[in-house]
Design a protein around this motif. Structure first.
Motif, mmCIF file in Angstrom:
data_model
loop_
_atom_site.group_PDB
_atom_site.id
_atom_site.type_symbol
_atom_site.label_atom_id
_atom_site.label_comp_id
_atom_site.label_asym_id
_atom_site.label_seq_id
_atom_site.Cartn_x
_atom_site.Cartn_y
_atom_site.Cartn_z
ATOM 1 N N ASP A 155 0.825 -1.211 0.000
ATOM 2 C CA ASP A 155 0.000 0.000 0.000
ATOM 3 C C ASP A 155 0.857 1.257 0.000
ATOM 4 N N ALA A 156 1.985 1.214 0.704
ATOM 5 C CA ALA A 156 2.867 2.375 0.755
ATOM 6 C C ALA A 156 3.517 2.652 -0.602
ATOM 7 N N LEU A 157 3.658 1.594 -1.419
ATOM 8 C CA LEU A 157 4.300 1.734 -2.725
ATOM 9 C C LEU A 157 3.312 1.898 -3.874
ATOM 10 N N ARG A 158 2.027 1.836 -3.588
ATOM 11 C CA ARG A 158 1.028 1.847 -4.648
ATOM 12 C C ARG A 158 1.064 3.127 -5.481
ATOM 13 N N ARG A 159 1.506 4.238 -4.881
ATOM 14 C CA ARG A 159 1.554 5.492 -5.649
ATOM 15 C C ARG A 159 2.610 5.430 -6.749
ATOM 16 N N PRO A 214 11.676 -2.214 -5.017
ATOM 17 C CA PRO A 214 12.733 -2.365 -4.004
ATOM 18 C C PRO A 214 12.559 -3.595 -3.124
ATOM 19 N N ARG A 215 11.401 -4.221 -3.175
ATOM 20 C CA ARG A 215 11.157 -5.400 -2.344
ATOM 21 C C ARG A 215 11.733 -6.678 -2.946
ATOM 22 N N VAL A 216 12.025 -6.654 -4.246
ATOM 23 C CA VAL A 216 12.496 -7.848 -4.940
ATOM 24 C C VAL A 216 13.979 -8.084 -4.650
ATOM 25 N N THR A 217 14.325 -9.317 -4.325
ATOM 26 C CA THR A 217 15.711 -9.672 -4.041
ATOM 27 C C THR A 217 16.487 -9.868 -5.344
ATOM 28 N N ARG A 218 17.803 -9.963 -5.244
ATOM 29 C CA ARG A 218 18.620 -10.154 -6.442
ATOM 30 C C ARG A 218 18.316 -11.497 -7.106
ATOM 31 N N LEU A 219 18.220 -12.552 -6.295
ATOM 32 C CA LEU A 219 17.843 -13.852 -6.841
ATOM 33 C C LEU A 219 16.423 -13.816 -7.395
ATOM 34 N N GLY A 220 15.568 -13.064 -6.697
ATOM 35 C CA GLY A 220 14.185 -12.955 -7.143
ATOM 36 C C GLY A 220 14.061 -12.371 -8.531
ATOM 37 N N ARG A 221 14.898 -11.409 -8.866
ATOM 38 C CA ARG A 221 14.852 -10.812 -10.204
ATOM 39 C C ARG A 221 15.207 -11.842 -11.268
ATOM 40 N N PHE A 222 16.166 -12.688 -10.958
ATOM 41 C CA PHE A 222 16.543 -13.740 -11.909
ATOM 42 C C PHE A 222 15.410 -14.748 -12.071
ATOM 43 N N LEU A 223 14.814 -15.170 -10.968
ATOM 44 C CA LEU A 223 13.727 -16.138 -11.034
ATOM 45 C C LEU A 223 12.539 -15.591 -11.811
ATOM 46 N N ARG A 224 12.226 -14.316 -11.592
ATOM 47 C CA ARG A 224 11.103 -13.697 -12.292
ATOM 48 C C ARG A 224 11.385 -13.539 -13.781
ATOM 49 N N LYS A 225 12.617 -13.223 -14.106
ATOM 50 C CA LYS A 225 12.984 -13.002 -15.498
ATOM 51 C C LYS A 225 12.667 -14.208 -16.364
ATOM 52 N N TYR A 226 12.909 -15.405 -15.819
ATOM 53 C CA TYR A 226 12.672 -16.630 -16.566
ATOM 54 C C TYR A 226 11.465 -17.419 -16.047
ATOM 55 N N SER A 227 10.633 -16.759 -15.237
ATOM 56 C CA SER A 227 9.393 -17.356 -14.709
ATOM 57 C C SER A 227 9.638 -18.612 -13.884
#
Length: 277
Positions: free
Chosen positions: A150-154, A169-182
């Protein structure tokens, strides 16, 4: 197609022409969305005609969209088709989990070692007919990320009910990799086995996002949500909720087993392209 905001860069590896008046089928096509306004997008039917065969139009499949684009809530899949679809879901999900368990284990260990918090993120999503269910994903954000939403919704960069920030800013470094390739969505094969989801269908949205739906948006809840769908293979990088809605409803209207198969096949290169976020 001058002035068309959809830049359809098609690279056909093979074509077959048929009798006059019939659509030329493309075996392979790449779509790049250069638009930011969903209202100016071409009809999803025109997009689909370029890459997908015509679905059954004999009237055996009821549609969530009426013949005159009415807001009727009907079954999008015939009961016999639904039975076969379920058998395929269970079979392919079981096989996938059996062969990918070493990869799942590696990802789970990596998530645990990188940051504090649970390995699996349990998100409350809206399923068929709005029924709530727990959707499983590998955790890609810091622990307690939902409390910061909610604080980031703007800073939300998407329209309507969608919530997405490019450099969240909540996404971790590993998380970005996992998301990139689903890869973060692999645990959802368990959701398919449980019957909460299907392999192919509209993506399930978080319950708080669904609370922002307009009345007409609830049409996409008439079928079981899926791990992948038309939006993932055609307009993956398009931030528009309107585009998502159009493609989801077009899928429901054109559903067939062959359509599901083509979406599944096209999902693999789409995921490997690393366009996820």
């Amino acid at each position: 197609m001058d002035g068309n905001p959809f830049d359809l860069q098609r690279r056909a590896t093979g074509q077959s022409t048929s009798s006059p008046g019939r659509v030329v089928r493309q075996r392979r096509a790449e779509f790049r969305n250069l638009a930011t306004r969903a209202s100016s997008l071409p009809s999803p039917a025109k997009i689909l005609d370029l890459v997908l065969p015509e679905a059954d139009r004999s009237g055996l499949y009821e549609s969530a969209v009426g013949r005159n684009n009415s807001f009727a809530h009907e079954r999008a899949i015939h009961i016999s088709g639904s039975f076969v679809k379920r058998i395929i879901d269970v079979s392919l999900s079981g096989i996938t989990l059996f062969f990918l368990w070493p990869l799942l284990l590696v990802i789970a260990i990596a998530v645990k070692l990188e940051s504090r918090g649970p390995v699996i993120y349990r998100s409350l999503r809206a399923g068929k007919k709005g029924r709530r269910f727990v959707c499983y994903k590998f955790r890609t954000m810091v622990d307690g990320a939902d409390e910061l939403k909610d604080a980031l919704r703007r800073f939300n960069e998407r329209r309507d009910p969608f919530f997405k920030i490019a450099d969240d800013p909540r996404v971790t470094r590993l998380g970005r990799f996992l998301r990139k390739y689903s890869l973060d969505e692999l645990p959802q094969f368990w959701n398919v086995l449980k019957g909460d989801m299907s392999l192919v269908g509209p993506r399930p949205h978080p319950v708080d996002d669904c609370a922002r739906y307009r009345p007409a948006d609830h049409r996409r809840l008439d079928v079981k949500p899926g791990i992948t769908g038309l939006w993932q293979v055609i307009a993956r990088t398009d931030p528009s909720f309107e585009t998502c809605m159009k493609l989801d409803l077009e899928y429901m209207k054109r559903w067939s087993l062959s359509l599901d198969f083509k979406i599944l096949v096209q999902t693999i290169p789409a995921a490997l392209a690393g366009e996820g976020s």
